[in-house]
Design a protein around this motif. Sequence first.
Motif, short mmCIF file in Angstrom:
data_model
loop_
_atom_site.label_atom_id
_atom_site.label_comp_id
_atom_site.label_asym_id
_atom_site.label_seq_id
_atom_site.Cartn_x
_atom_site.Cartn_y
_atom_site.Cartn_z
N HIS A 11 -0.68 25.87 27.93
CA HIS A 11 -1.12 27.06 28.21
C HIS A 11 -0.40 27.38 29.64
N GLY A 12 0.44 28.81 29.82
CA GLY A 12 0.84 28.93 30.74
C GLY A 12 0.86 30.51 31.70
N ILE A 13 1.33 30.61 32.95
CA ILE A 13 1.34 31.70 33.91
C ILE A 13 2.07 32.06 34.70
N ILE A 14 3.10 33.42 34.90
CA ILE A 14 3.43 34.01 36.15
C ILE A 14 2.81 34.36 36.61
N THR A 15 2.07 34.39 37.94
CA THR A 15 2.15 34.79 38.85
C THR A 15 2.29 36.58 39.18
N ASN A 16 3.68 36.74 39.79
CA ASN A 16 3.83 37.51 39.50
C ASN A 16 5.82 37.49 39.47
N VAL A 17 6.56 38.68 39.61
CA VAL A 17 7.94 39.00 40.41
C VAL A 17 7.61 38.85 41.43
N GLY A 18 9.75 39.03 41.91
CA GLY A 18 9.54 39.92 42.96
C GLY A 18 10.55 39.28 43.73
N MET A 19 11.08 39.89 44.47
CA MET A 19 12.46 39.70 45.32
C MET A 19 12.83 38.51 46.41
N ALA A 20 13.21 37.49 45.19
CA ALA A 20 12.75 35.92 45.79
C ALA A 20 14.39 35.56 45.63
N HIS A 21 15.28 34.23 45.95
CA HIS A 21 15.73 33.46 45.30
C HIS A 21 16.86 34.98 44.43
N LEU A 22 17.01 35.99 45.19
CA LEU A 22 17.92 36.42 44.63
C LEU A 22 19.74 36.29 44.24
N ASP A 23 20.36 35.70 45.40
CA ASP A 23 20.85 35.00 45.24
C ASP A 23 21.86 34.49 44.18
N GLY A 24 20.59 33.12 43.73
CA GLY A 24 20.99 32.32 42.76
C GLY A 24 21.08 33.48 41.25
N PHE A 25 19.61 34.67 41.15
CA PHE A 25 19.08 35.02 39.77
C PHE A 25 20.04 35.93 39.40
N GLY A 26 20.62 36.58 41.02
CA GLY A 26 21.55 37.16 40.38
C GLY A 26 20.82 38.66 40.74
N GLY A 27 19.37 39.02 41.19
CA GLY A 27 19.12 39.92 41.25
C GLY A 27 18.22 40.08 40.66
#
Length: 432
Positions: free
Chosen positions: A168-184
Motif C-alpha cells: 500500500h502506498g501514499i504520497i503526502t504531497n509534492v513541493g519545492m524540496a530538494h530541488l538541487d538533487g531532483f533538478g526542479g
Amino acid sequence: MTTEELYAYYLKNPVISTDTRNISNGCIFFALKGENFNANQFAAQAIEKGAAFVVIDEEEYSTDNKCLLVDDVLTALQKLAKYHREQSNIPVVGLTGSNGKTTSKELINAVLAERYKTFATHGNLNNHIGVPLSILSIKPDVEIAIIEMGANHQKEIELLCTIAQPTHGIITNVGMAHLDGFGGFEGVKKGKAELYNYLKQTQGYTFINRDNSNLLEMSANAGLSKLIYYGTENGNTIKGTLKSSDPFIEVDWTNHEVTTTVKTHLTGSYNFENILASICIGDFFDMSADDINSGLSKYEPKNNRSQLTKTETNTVICDFYNANPSSMTAALNNISVLTADKKVAILGDMFELGAESENQHELIAQQTENNDLDEAIFIGKYFYSFKEKFKGTYFETPTEAAAYLKENPIKNSLVLLKGSRGMKLESLLEYL
C-alpha cells in the motif's frame, strides 16, 4: 558470504548496528563507508563492545570468525533487508512526499496501533540506509508496517521500494524540496511518482488526496487502478472538513454517511490533510470510527514538527526539524490565522534548493510582509542577502541571533521557529 548465509546469522542475532557508539550485546555490526569514514577500521572495536558479529568488505580487517566478509557492506545490508521482507506477507504502507512524511507516518501508526501490532519507521530513518534498518527491525509478531521513504534524487524511491516492497502506498504531497538533487519541481514529481510506478507494477493499493491536482496527474500517468481517495468533496471514501485549527486541529469526517468529530493535539491547518490520510488508511484496514478517533486524539507531536511548546513567557511553534519553500509558506499562512496578541516569525535558511535558492528565499521574505506578523527575524546567509530589501531583523548565524534575543527578549508572543535542520534553530529555544 551469500545473503541467505548472512540471514541465518541475523535470525540468531536480530539486532543491527551501524554505529560503534550504539553497540548492544549480541548485535551484528555493519561496517559502512562514507565520504570521510571507513567503519571497517572499527570492526575489532565493535566486537570488543559486545557485537556478536561484524560485517566487513575489506579482508585485512578480518581478525577472527566473528568477521563476516561480503563484497560490499551497504549492498549486503540492503539485500538482507529485502530478503527479510520477502519472508513476510504482512501489509506494508510505503509513504513519501515533500512535506508531512514523518507526521503522517506517526499519525497512521497511532491510528493502526489501536487495533493492530504495528511497526513504524523510527525517527527519520528513511534513506538508503535507514529503510533497510527499519525493515530489519520488523519483528515476527508485527501485523502492519509503516515505512517512511525519503529521497533527494531520482531513482532513490525506486530503490527503497524494491527493499521495503510496499503493498500500500501514499504520497503526502509534492513541493519545492530538494530541488538541487531532483533538478526542479518536475523532477520532484517524477522522483516521488516512483512509488506510484512500483504500486502499478505490483497491483498495490494507493491512497490519494483528491484535492491535490499534482497527485491526481501523477497517479493518472502511472496508470494506477486500486485507488482509495480522501479529501474535502463528496465522492471520496473519506470526506473531511477542517472545523478548527486555533491552536489545535479539530476535524469533522464522514464515511458510510456517518459523520464524526475528532479533536487532536496537532497545530497547523496544513496538518489537516495528514490527519485525513491517517483516517482513510485506518478505515481501509477495517477500523471503527471510535478506534480511529482514539488514536488521533491521543497522539501528541514530540519531534519538533508543528509542536506547540509553552515557555516561561511565550508560546512557540517548534517546527525546526526541516524546512522548504512549501512548508515555510504553509507555516506562515498558519500563524497568520492563529489568535495571539503578538506574533513573531524566526526563520532560518532553507537548504538543497540549488539554482532556486535566491529566488525562493526572496519569496519567503516578501511573504512575511504580507502576513499578520509583529516581528520577523531571519537567520542564514540566504535570507541575510535581502536585509536591505525587506523589513525584519537579519543575522548570518544562530549564534548572532541568540545574542540579540538575549539582549532583546521576546515576551508574551506566539513565535514560529522554523528552518532547515542544518540551521540548528533549537539552540534559540532557551532564549524564548
